[in-house]
Design a protein around this motif. Structure first.
Motif, PDB file in Angstrom:
ATOM      1  N   ASP A  78       4.504  16.699 -10.166  1.00 51.23           N
ATOM      2  CA  ASP A  78       4.411  17.894 -11.008  1.00 51.23           C
ATOM      3  C   ASP A  78       3.478  17.719 -12.200  1.00 51.23           C
ATOM      4  O   ASP A  78       3.491  18.547 -13.112  1.00 51.23           O
ATOM      5  N   GLY A  79       2.671  16.650 -12.196  1.00 53.99           N
ATOM      6  CA  GLY A  79       1.803  16.405 -13.333  1.00 53.99           C
ATOM      7  C   GLY A  79       0.343  16.366 -12.967  1.00 53.99           C
ATOM      8  O   GLY A  79      -0.091  16.897 -11.934  1.00 53.99           O
ATOM      9  N   ASN A  80      -0.443  15.725 -13.826  1.00 50.76           N
ATOM     10  CA  ASN A  80      -1.888  15.577 -13.653  1.00 50.76           C
ATOM     11  C   ASN A  80      -2.253  14.112 -13.793  1.00 50.76           C
ATOM     12  O   ASN A  80      -1.503  13.338 -14.391  1.00 50.76           O
ATOM     13  N   ALA A  81      -3.425  13.740 -13.268  1.00 51.61           N
ATOM     14  CA  ALA A  81      -3.793  12.328 -13.296  1.00 51.61           C
ATOM     15  C   ALA A  81      -5.299  12.165 -13.177  1.00 51.61           C
ATOM     16  O   ALA A  81      -6.027  13.095 -12.823  1.00 51.61           O
ATOM     17  N   THR A  82      -5.743  10.924 -13.449  1.00 48.97           N
ATOM     18  CA  THR A  82      -7.150  10.547 -13.354  1.00 48.97           C
ATOM     19  C   THR A  82      -7.283   9.327 -12.457  1.00 48.97           C
ATOM     20  O   THR A  82      -6.285   8.667 -12.102  1.00 48.97           O
ATOM     21  N   THR A  83      -8.525   8.971 -12.142  1.00 49.78           N
ATOM     22  CA  THR A  83      -8.786   7.755 -11.376  1.00 49.78           C
ATOM     23  C   THR A  83      -8.265   6.530 -12.119  1.00 49.78           C
ATOM     24  O   THR A  83      -7.679   5.622 -11.510  1.00 49.78           O
ATOM     25  N   ALA A  84      -8.468   6.496 -13.423  1.00 49.41           N
ATOM     26  CA  ALA A  84      -7.975   5.364 -14.207  1.00 49.41           C
ATOM     27  C   ALA A  84      -6.462   5.231 -14.088  1.00 49.41           C
ATOM     28  O   ALA A  84      -5.929   4.111 -14.030  1.00 49.41           O
ATOM     29  N   ASP A  85      -5.757   6.345 -14.031  1.00 53.74           N
ATOM     30  CA  ASP A  85      -4.302   6.302 -13.868  1.00 53.74           C
ATOM     31  C   ASP A  85      -3.924   5.672 -12.531  1.00 53.74           C
ATOM     32  O   ASP A  85      -2.981   4.873 -12.440  1.00 53.74           O
ATOM     33  N   LEU A  86      -4.644   6.043 -11.462  1.00 56.46           N
ATOM     34  CA  LEU A  86      -4.345   5.489 -10.145  1.00 56.46           C
ATOM     35  C   LEU A  86      -4.600   3.986 -10.115  1.00 56.46           C
ATOM     36  O   LEU A  86      -3.788   3.222  -9.578  1.00 56.46           O
ATOM     37  N   VAL A  87      -5.725   3.545 -10.666  1.00 58.34           N
ATOM     38  CA  VAL A  87      -6.030   2.115 -10.660  1.00 58.34           C
ATOM     39  C   VAL A  87      -4.968   1.341 -11.413  1.00 58.34           C
ATOM     40  O   VAL A  87      -4.487   0.292 -10.955  1.00 58.34           O
ATOM     41  N   ALA A  88      -4.557   1.854 -12.570  1.00 57.93           N
ATOM     42  CA  ALA A  88      -3.537   1.165 -13.366  1.00 57.93           C
ATOM     43  C   ALA A  88      -2.223   1.064 -12.599  1.00 57.93           C
ATOM     44  O   ALA A  88      -1.564   0.012 -12.601  1.00 57.93           O
ATOM     45  N   LEU A  89      -1.832   2.140 -11.938  1.00 58.97           N
ATOM     46  CA  LEU A  89      -0.577   2.112 -11.186  1.00 58.97           C
ATOM     47  C   LEU A  89      -0.678   1.171  -9.994  1.00 58.97           C
ATOM     48  O   LEU A  89       0.257   0.395  -9.720  1.00 58.97           O
ATOM     49  N   ALA A  90      -1.791   1.210  -9.269  1.00 59.95           N
ATOM     50  CA  ALA A  90      -1.958   0.328  -8.112  1.00 59.95           C
ATOM     51  C   ALA A  90      -1.896  -1.133  -8.538  1.00 59.95           C
ATOM     52  O   ALA A  90      -1.262  -1.966  -7.866  1.00 59.95           O
ATOM     53  N   GLU A  91      -2.525  -1.473  -9.648  1.00 58.09           N
ATOM     54  CA  GLU A  91      -2.487  -2.859 -10.136  1.00 58.09           C
ATOM     55  C   GLU A  91      -1.081  -3.253 -10.536  1.00 58.09           C
ATOM     56  O   GLU A  91      -0.649  -4.393 -10.287  1.00 58.09           O
ATOM     57  N   ARG A  92      -0.347  -2.326 -11.138  1.00 60.60           N
ATOM     58  CA  ARG A  92       1.032  -2.636 -11.541  1.00 60.60           C
ATOM     59  C   ARG A  92       1.919  -2.880 -10.323  1.00 60.60           C
ATOM     60  O   ARG A  92       2.683  -3.853 -10.286  1.00 60.60           O
ATOM     61  N   VAL A  93       1.831  -2.015  -9.318  1.00 61.13           N
ATOM     62  CA  VAL A  93       2.677  -2.165  -8.129  1.00 61.13           C
ATOM     63  C   VAL A  93       2.276  -3.396  -7.324  1.00 61.13           C
ATOM     64  O   VAL A  93       3.130  -4.147  -6.835  1.00 61.13           O
ATOM     65  N   ALA A  94       0.974  -3.616  -7.198  1.00 64.00           N
ATOM     66  CA  ALA A  94       0.498  -4.752  -6.402  1.00 64.00           C
ATOM     67  C   ALA A  94       0.626  -6.077  -7.141  1.00 64.00           C
ATOM     68  O   ALA A  94       0.639  -7.143  -6.510  1.00 64.00           O
ATOM     69  N   GLY A  95       0.681  -6.020  -8.467  1.00 64.63           N
ATOM     70  CA  GLY A  95       0.776  -7.250  -9.249  1.00 64.63           C
ATOM     71  C   GLY A  95      -0.499  -8.070  -9.235  1.00 64.63           C
ATOM     72  O   GLY A  95      -0.451  -9.300  -9.326  1.00 64.63           O
ATOM     73  N   ARG A  96      -1.646  -7.373  -9.115  1.00 61.46           N
ATOM     74  CA  ARG A  96      -2.920  -8.089  -9.061  1.00 61.46           C
ATOM     75  C   ARG A  96      -4.042  -7.148  -9.488  1.00 61.46           C
ATOM     76  O   ARG A  96      -3.896  -5.916  -9.407  1.00 61.46           O
ATOM     77  N   PRO A  97      -5.187  -7.670  -9.942  1.00 64.05           N
ATOM     78  CA  PRO A  97      -6.311  -6.813 -10.315  1.00 64.05           C
ATOM     79  C   PRO A  97      -6.894  -6.109  -9.084  1.00 64.05           C
ATOM     80  O   PRO A  97      -7.062  -6.722  -8.036  1.00 64.05           O
ATOM     81  N   LEU A  98      -7.204  -4.839  -9.235  1.00 66.76           N
ATOM     82  CA  LEU A  98      -7.782  -4.072  -8.130  1.00 66.76           C
ATOM     83  C   LEU A  98      -8.988  -3.247  -8.560  1.00 66.76           C
ATOM     84  O   LEU A  98      -9.622  -2.590  -7.738  1.00 66.76           O
ATOM     85  N   ARG A  99      -9.328  -3.286  -9.826  1.00 67.38           N
ATOM     86  CA  ARG A  99     -10.411  -2.451 -10.324  1.00 67.38           C
ATOM     87  C   ARG A  99     -11.746  -2.802  -9.664  1.00 67.38           C
ATOM     88  O   ARG A  99     -12.501  -1.917  -9.259  1.00 67.38           O
ATOM     89  N   GLN A 100     -12.027  -4.069  -9.529  1.00 64.22           N
ATOM     90  CA  GLN A 100     -13.305  -4.472  -8.949  1.00 64.22           C
ATOM     91  C   GLN A 100     -13.408  -4.017  -7.494  1.00 64.22           C
ATOM     92  O   GLN A 100     -14.458  -3.552  -7.042  1.00 64.22           O
ATOM     93  N   PHE A 107       0.822  -1.208   0.000  1.00 63.53           N
ATOM     94  CA  PHE A 107       0.000   0.000   0.000  1.00 63.53           C
ATOM     95  C   PHE A 107       0.854   1.256   0.000  1.00 63.53           C
ATOM     96  O   PHE A 107       0.673   2.152  -0.846  1.00 63.53           O
ATOM     97  N   PHE A 108       1.807   1.334   0.923  1.00 57.91           N
ATOM     98  CA  PHE A 108       2.611   2.549   0.974  1.00 57.91           C
ATOM     99  C   PHE A 108       3.581   2.630  -0.209  1.00 57.91           C
ATOM    100  O   PHE A 108       3.959   3.733  -0.621  1.00 57.91           O
ATOM    101  N   ARG A 109       3.926   1.491  -0.775  1.00 57.84           N
ATOM    102  CA  ARG A 109       4.718   1.518  -2.009  1.00 57.84           C
ATOM    103  C   ARG A 109       3.889   2.093  -3.156  1.00 57.84           C
ATOM    104  O   ARG A 109       4.400   2.832  -4.000  1.00 57.84           O
ATOM    105  N   ILE A 110       2.592   1.758  -3.196  1.00 56.56           N
ATOM    106  CA  ILE A 110       1.704   2.348  -4.199  1.00 56.56           C
ATOM    107  C   ILE A 110       1.675   3.866  -4.049  1.00 56.56           C
ATOM    108  O   ILE A 110       1.815   4.611  -5.035  1.00 56.56           O
ATOM    109  N   LEU A 111       1.506   4.355  -2.825  1.00 57.15           N
ATOM    110  CA  LEU A 111       1.422   5.791  -2.610  1.00 57.15           C
ATOM    111  C   LEU A 111       2.723   6.486  -2.989  1.00 57.15           C
ATOM    112  O   LEU A 111       2.705   7.534  -3.652  1.00 57.15           O
TER     113      LEU A 111
END
Length: 469
Positions: free
Chosen positions: A432-454, A419-423
């Motif tokens: 210094d950039g911009n982001a969306t919810t979809a960006d956060l979900v994609a990054l969280a799934e990549r760091v966690a190595g598992r689906p998190l969208r549901q 979790f804290f690695r995701i953050l």
């Protein structure tokens, strides 16, 4: 910001589509195809805000304000790049008179269209052209009414002024591309009658006085969304020091006691910022601080970049309020450094800042984050989504509290280490950039190595209470 007072479906799919259709401009694609830039960035939460066809790199503002007459005069110099071929372009500017406009040093045509300044350069601006715009303007700035937060923008006070507000405020005191999608650096020079403070964002510069006037200088070198700019003028007790090798500037009205709860709360800014850095990654800006105001029209605290502004309601108990400081400082990572691409994703700001309050309270000897989670879960209205909450609920409980519940649910699902690695990955990669919810979900799934969208679908926009993790 903190106030005193459906299915995600592919909310993610909808978010991606919205990102694709949100126009950067209506101009042409080729260097020789010159068309008017868009007069609106197309964000339905803030109709009319922002402009298309160019990207601002930096603002250089020199303003002079006299509280005796409420008159402000200024020169704004913008450095920008044309993102499409432009025959003309717009700037957002509310209620002030323009006397001169120049593009690349040459006189340019300009007309007012409501809160828009329409600029026509003497020659077209092909796509990719870097250009400068200078605007001389003056007048009595006006506030902007906002149905949820009261008045924002430029507020006249008994001894000065406060320029503040979300989702807009900047256009009431300088010409701007007024949407967080176009972040820029700022150099701000403010001249006021001697004896008054003029506080703004970033690193303080040299202060000079002449003829009964004092000029205060500020520089924000990290890209900043326009609504995060601020100007606070008045009789303030200003403390300037350093923290972690960076300037720390705090200010409390001189009418308040030097040892009151306001000053005591601001005194913990460095301590709280250091704690949050241990969870979120390095503090993202070159300065720290905070400003307390006493005007009751400011019924909120706002995360103005590097120097949050705190309204009077947070200290009415007579006790220090480090929780609101934790909330606004957390925004320096979530909302400021990593800014919104569009306002429908405001939970990315407020959910994480609200969760930071839980983390700080636990660290400071209060209830645990898990206890706070359980209490909020029991009282949540699950019919209100966090993502795309609707314009009338931009600052509603679903954005703040349900957003924080989703953050903790993610923590429970993946464990503290991940979790804290995701953050920390989010704040580093999106800095210094911009982001969306979809960006956060994609990054969280990549760091966690598992689906998190549901999981996040259920906690952010599901219409019924998710099972407790």
């Amino acid at each position: 910001m903190r106030r005193t007072h459906r299915r995600f479906r592919s909310a993610l799919a909808v978010a991606v589509v919205a990102a694709l259709v949100l126009p950067a401009c209506t101009g042409g694609d080729g260097r020789g195809d010159l068309r008017p830039g868009a007069a609106d960035l197309g964000d339905p939460y803030v109709p009319g805000a922002g402009n298309g066809g160019y990207d601002v790199a930096g603002y250089r503002l020199a303003v002079r304000y006299d509280p005796a007459t409420d008159r402000l005069s200024g020169r704004a110099a913008l450095t920008a790049t044309a993102t499409s071929g432009l025959s003309r372009f717009n700037l957002d500017l509310a209620g002030l008179e323009v006397s001169r406009v120049a593009v690349d040093g040459r006189p340019a045509g300009s007309v007012r269209d409501g809160d828009e300044l329409v600029v026509t350069p003497s020659g077209g601006l092909p796509r990719g052209t870097r250009f400068t715009v200078e605007v001389d303007y003056a007048g009595v700035p006006v506030a902007r009414a906002d149905g949820q937060l009261g008045s924002g923008g430029f507020l006249h006070t008994a001894d000065g002024a406060i320029a503040l507000g979300q989702p807009w405020s900047a256009a009431t005191w300088f010409p701007v591309n007024d949407h967080p999608a176009d972040k820029a650096t700022y150099d701000i020079e403010v001249t006021v009658p001697g004896g008054l403070a003029a506080l703004s964002n970033g690193v303080p510069g040299q202060r000079t006085s002449a003829g009964g006037w004092t000029t205060w200088r500020w520089a924000e070198r990290s890209p900043m969304a326009s609504y995060l700019s601020t100007l606070v003028i008045g009789d303030y007790r200003v403390r300037t020091g350093t923290h972690a090798g960076r300037p720390m500037v705090t200010a409390v009205p001189a009418s308040l006691p030097a040892t009151g709860p306001q000053a005591a709360s601001l005194a913990r800014t460095g301590e709280i910022a250091d704690f949050l850095a241990s969870r979120f990654g390095p503090y993202p800006f070159d300065s720290y601080g905070g400003i307390v105001v006493t005007d009751d029209r400011v019924g909120y605290a706002l995360e103005t970049q590097s120097r949050p502004v705190y309204g009077p309601g947070f200290f009415r108990s007579g006790r220090p309020n480090p929780g609101v400081v934790a909330h606004e400082l957390a925004h320096q990572w979530f909302g400021n450094s990593v800014a919104l691409s569009r306002w429908s994703d405001i939970w990315l700001n407020e959910g994480f800042a609200s969760y930071a309050e839980w983390l700080w309270e636990e660290h400071d000897g209060g209830r645990t984050a898990q206890h706070a989670f359980e209490l909020k879960y029991a009282g949540t209205d699950w019919s209100r989504p966090s993502v795309d909450p609707g314009r009338s609920r931009l600052f509603g409980a679903a954005v703040y509290e349900r957003g924080a519940l989703a953050v903790h649910a993610l923590r429970r699902a993946v464990g503290d280490d991940v979790f804290f690695r995701i953050l920390r990955t989010w704040t580093a990669e999106r800095r210094d950039g911009n982001a969306t919810t979809a960006d956060l979900v994609a990054l969280a799934e990549r760091v966690a190595g598992r689906p998190l969208r549901q999981l996040l679908d259920a906690w952010l926009v599901g219409a019924s209470a998710p099972a407790l993790p």
